[in-house]
Design a protein around this motif. Structure first.
Motif, PDB file in Angstrom:
ATOM      1  N   ARG A   7      70.738  55.756 148.163  1.00  0.00           N
ATOM      2  CA  ARG A   7      71.656  56.889 148.274  1.00  0.00           C
ATOM      3  C   ARG A   7      72.898  56.481 149.073  1.00  0.00           C
ATOM      4  O   ARG A   7      74.020  56.778 148.702  1.00  0.00           O
ATOM      5  N   ILE A   8      72.659  55.759 150.150  1.00  0.00           N
ATOM      6  CA  ILE A   8      73.792  55.280 150.963  1.00  0.00           C
ATOM      7  C   ILE A   8      74.697  54.384 150.122  1.00  0.00           C
ATOM      8  O   ILE A   8      75.916  54.464 150.183  1.00  0.00           O
ATOM      9  N   LEU A   9      74.086  53.557 149.334  1.00  0.00           N
ATOM     10  CA  LEU A   9      74.874  52.606 148.559  1.00  0.00           C
ATOM     11  C   LEU A   9      75.508  53.255 147.338  1.00  0.00           C
ATOM     12  O   LEU A   9      76.201  52.620 146.572  1.00  0.00           O
ATOM     13  N   GLY A  10      75.203  54.532 147.167  1.00  0.00           N
ATOM     14  CA  GLY A  10      75.931  55.288 146.140  1.00  0.00           C
ATOM     15  C   GLY A  10      75.472  55.050 144.724  1.00  0.00           C
ATOM     16  O   GLY A  10      76.263  55.026 143.799  1.00  0.00           O
ATOM     17  N   LYS A  11      74.163  54.836 144.532  1.00  0.00           N
ATOM     18  CA  LYS A  11      73.742  54.636 143.150  1.00  0.00           C
ATOM     19  C   LYS A  11      73.417  55.960 142.454  1.00  0.00           C
ATOM     20  O   LYS A  11      73.545  56.093 141.253  1.00  0.00           O
ATOM     21  N   GLU A  12      73.001  56.936 143.279  1.00  0.00           N
ATOM     22  CA  GLU A  12      72.576  58.216 142.723  1.00  0.00           C
ATOM     23  C   GLU A  12      73.695  58.955 141.991  1.00  0.00           C
ATOM     24  O   GLU A  12      73.498  59.457 140.909  1.00  0.00           O
ATOM     25  N   THR A  13      74.869  59.025 142.628  1.00  0.00           N
ATOM     26  CA  THR A  13      75.942  59.848 142.086  1.00  0.00           C
ATOM     27  C   THR A  13      76.368  59.381 140.698  1.00  0.00           C
ATOM     28  O   THR A  13      76.619  58.204 140.478  1.00  0.00           O
ATOM     29  N   ALA A  14      76.403  60.333 139.779  1.00  0.00           N
ATOM     30  CA  ALA A  14      76.882  60.000 138.440  1.00  0.00           C
ATOM     31  C   ALA A  14      78.352  59.617 138.549  1.00  0.00           C
ATOM     32  O   ALA A  14      79.085  60.186 139.349  1.00  0.00           O
ATOM     33  N   SER A  15      78.772  58.638 137.767  1.00  0.00           N
ATOM     34  CA  SER A  15      80.141  58.172 137.917  1.00  0.00           C
ATOM     35  C   SER A  15      81.125  59.263 137.506  1.00  0.00           C
ATOM     36  O   SER A  15      80.933  59.946 136.502  1.00  0.00           O
ATOM     37  N   SER A  16      82.145  59.432 138.303  1.00  0.00           N
ATOM     38  CA  SER A  16      83.108  60.487 138.004  1.00  0.00           C
ATOM     39  C   SER A  16      83.990  60.103 136.831  1.00  0.00           C
ATOM     40  O   SER A  16      84.649  60.931 136.238  1.00  0.00           O
ATOM     41  N   LYS A  17      83.996  58.828 136.490  1.00  0.00           N
ATOM     42  CA  LYS A  17      84.855  58.420 135.385  1.00  0.00           C
ATOM     43  C   LYS A  17      84.339  58.955 134.047  1.00  0.00           C
ATOM     44  O   LYS A  17      85.125  59.332 133.192  1.00  0.00           O
ATOM     45  N   SER A  18      83.024  59.028 133.886  1.00  0.00           N
ATOM     46  CA  SER A  18      82.528  59.537 132.604  1.00  0.00           C
ATOM     47  C   SER A  18      82.848  61.030 132.480  1.00  0.00           C
ATOM     48  O   SER A  18      83.092  61.535 131.390  1.00  0.00           O
ATOM     49  N   LEU A  19      82.849  61.695 133.626  1.00  0.00           N
ATOM     50  CA  LEU A  19      83.279  63.095 133.632  1.00  0.00           C
ATOM     51  C   LEU A  19      84.733  63.214 133.195  1.00  0.00           C
ATOM     52  O   LEU A  19      85.088  64.044 132.352  1.00  0.00           O
ATOM     53  N   ALA A  20      85.552  62.360 133.768  1.00  0.00           N
ATOM     54  CA  ALA A  20      86.980  62.368 133.442  1.00  0.00           C
ATOM     55  C   ALA A  20      87.179  62.143 131.954  1.00  0.00           C
ATOM     56  O   ALA A  20      87.957  62.834 131.288  1.00  0.00           O
ATOM     57  N   LYS A  21      86.464  61.178 131.417  1.00  0.00           N
ATOM     58  CA  LYS A  21      86.627  60.816 130.011  1.00  0.00           C
ATOM     59  C   LYS A  21      86.219  61.960 129.098  1.00  0.00           C
ATOM     60  O   LYS A  21      86.906  62.288 128.127  1.00  0.00           O
ATOM     61  N   GLU A  22      85.105  62.588 129.442  1.00  0.00           N
ATOM     62  CA  GLU A  22      84.593  63.669 128.620  1.00  0.00           C
ATOM     63  C   GLU A  22      85.556  64.872 128.649  1.00  0.00           C
ATOM     64  O   GLU A  22      85.861  65.474 127.619  1.00  0.00           O
ATOM     65  N   ARG A  23      86.058  65.178 129.822  1.00  0.00           N
ATOM     66  CA  ARG A  23      86.992  66.307 129.925  1.00  0.00           C
ATOM     67  C   ARG A  23      88.274  66.022 129.155  1.00  0.00           C
ATOM     68  O   ARG A  23      88.831  66.897 128.498  1.00  0.00           O
ATOM     69  N   LEU A  24      88.717  64.799 129.238  1.00  0.00           N
ATOM     70  CA  LEU A  24      89.918  64.413 128.491  1.00  0.00           C
ATOM     71  C   LEU A  24      89.717  64.564 126.997  1.00  0.00           C
ATOM     72  O   LEU A  24      90.565  65.071 126.274  1.00  0.00           O
ATOM     73  N   ARG A  25      88.567  64.090 126.540  1.00  0.00           N
ATOM     74  CA  ARG A  25      88.286  64.140 125.104  1.00  0.00           C
ATOM     75  C   ARG A  25      88.406  65.581 124.606  1.00  0.00           C
ATOM     76  O   ARG A  25      89.048  65.856 123.593  1.00  0.00           O
ATOM     77  N   LEU A  26      87.791  66.499 125.356  1.00  0.00           N
ATOM     78  CA  LEU A  26      87.813  67.898 124.943  1.00  0.00           C
ATOM     79  C   LEU A  26      89.215  68.496 124.985  1.00  0.00           C
ATOM     80  O   LEU A  26      89.655  69.155 124.051  1.00  0.00           O
TER      81      LEU A  26
END
Ligand SMILES: Nc1ncnc2c1ncn2[C@@H]1O[C@H](COP(=O)(O)OP(=O)(O)OP(=O)(O)O)[C@@H](O)[C@H]1O
Ligand SMILES: [Mg+2]
Lengths: 92, 285
Positions: A7-26
């Motif tokens: 968790r500290i090393l930040g593996k859990e968080t889903a990458s925000s870039k895929s969110l960005a890409k998906e929102r852009l697509r729509l």
């Protein structure tokens, strides 16, 4: 323990870039459609033509829209049918 | 001074185009503001001049001129773009010679007028005139899609679209690409600016492929987020002249691609840091 480390090393968080890409697509589906109403109009005319091969439709009451929900964009057409064409069925 | 003299010689040898072939007009645009159009215009222009071509930079951001300060030429302005298009002065009188390269010129924007002071027709005529005098005219476009944009693209032969790896910037770039194509400026080329390899690596910034996938146009360069841009802007010396600048190297490559050379993308990989090593050790990567 390992969970804590990861968790500290930040593996859990889903990458925000895929969110960005998906929102852009729509958003771009809509942007592009609204930029070229001419294209949507041509598509509408083409559709009417194809459908008219099979049935008689009420062109004046035809609804034709791009709809969007959270994850998808859909082309929704509401096409009132007046009559089926019998001759077409006979030909096949 | 010596450098400038040599470059001019080289220019004559290499291009030898004194009024023979027509030059090219390239517009640098983006839709969204503040993504790096002016920085890009200054660096591409300076890069092309460095390579020996005769170049004019045209600032079309009327009312918000900036290219002069980025180039460090703000103290030399007498006439401006509007003076030229409204025939207040001759083109030659308004062109400012660069300090470093004798074959590089700037046509500054007017600061006290607004964008409607120039029409697309006037810009088209100006572009024709510039093409006779220079190998390249680089047009720095204002943000937005209104008259300033239409003016800037009016006389252009080619377009370069700048975007940053952010949703709003990519969205605006998409809109601009549509408008460019509608205006018959086919095949615009994309520059992705301010990319941060660290953030891309950890999945928090869209990568080159993500953006190309969405915009579906050709890439002409990737410029990293780089402090040397700030430093060079402070000094008024485009970083393309700085051998040690990463962004400068990116712009040198872009300059070559504009001339039609094939150059590989710069390696933006970040060296493996301490945390990466730990992640590997714990088996997270
Ligand atoms: N790769 C980069 N790394 C760091 N800073 C950058 C980079 N590119 C641009 N900048 C900075 O971003 C700011 C905006 O850049 P610039 O003025 O070139 O954008 P612009 O698109 O011309 O803006 P406008 O739309 O207002 O004309 C400047 O302060 C510039 O120094
Ligand atoms: Mg600018």
């Amino acid at each position: 323990m390992l969970e804590f480390i990861s968790r500290i090393l930040g593996k859990e968080t889903a990458s925000s870039k895929s969110l960005a890409k998906e929102r852009l697509r729509l958003v771009l589906v809509h942007d592009r459609a609204s930029i070229s109403p001419a294209m949507l109009n041509r598509l509408r005319e083409d559709l009417v033509q194809v459908i008219s091969n099979y049935m008689e439709i009420d062109e004046t009451a035809l609804e034709f829209n791009l709809c969007q929900d959270e994850r998808d964009v859909a082309l929704v057409a509401n096409i009132p049918v007046l009559k089926m064409k019998r001759d077409y069925a006979a030909k096949c | 001074m010596v450098i400038a003299a040599r470059v001019v010689e080289k220019n004559k040898e290499l291009c030898g185009k004194v009024g023979q072939t027509m030059g090219e007009v390239i517009v640098v645009t983006s839709g969204k503001g503040g993504v790096g159009k002016t920085t890009t215009s200054a660096n591409i222009g300076t890069g092309l001049a460095q390579a020996g071509f005769s170049v004019v930079l045209v600032d079309t951001d009327i009312g918000l001129r900036n290219l002069d300060v980025v180039m460090g030429l703000e103290n030399r302005i007498v006439y401006d773009l509007v003076d030229v298009t409204s025939e207040n002065c001759r083109l030659k009188q308004a062109l400012i010679k660069d300090k470093r390269f004798a074959n590089l010129h700037l046509l500054p924007a007017a600061q006290t007028k607004d964008k409607t002071a120039v029409s697309p027709e006037q810009m088209k005529a100006l572009a024709e005139e510039l093409k006779k005098e220079f190998d390249y005219a680089i047009i720095d476009c204002p943000a937005g899609i209104e008259q300033g944009f239409r003016n800037a693209i009016a006389g252009a032969d080619r377009a370069v679209v700048v975007c940053t790896p952010e949703v709003s910037s990519v969205r605006d770039a998409d809109r601009i690409i549509g408008l460019l194509e509608a205006a018959d400026l086919k095949n615009p080329k994309l520059i992705i600016n301010r990319i941060r390899p660290q953030m891309v690596k950890r999945g928090d910034m869209m990568d080159i492929d993500d953006i190309l996938d969405i915009l579906a146009i050709d890439l002409i360069g990737v410029v990293p987020e780089d402090e040397s841009i700030v430093v060079s802007t402070n000094r008024g010396e485009p970083c393309v002249m700085d051998k040690n600048s990463k962004a400068g190297e990116a712009y040198r490559r872009i300059t070559k691609r504009i001339q039609g050379e094939e150059v590989p993308l710069m390696n933006l990989d970040v060296p493996e840091g301490f945390m990466d090593k730990i992640k590997k050790l714990v088996g997270l990567r």
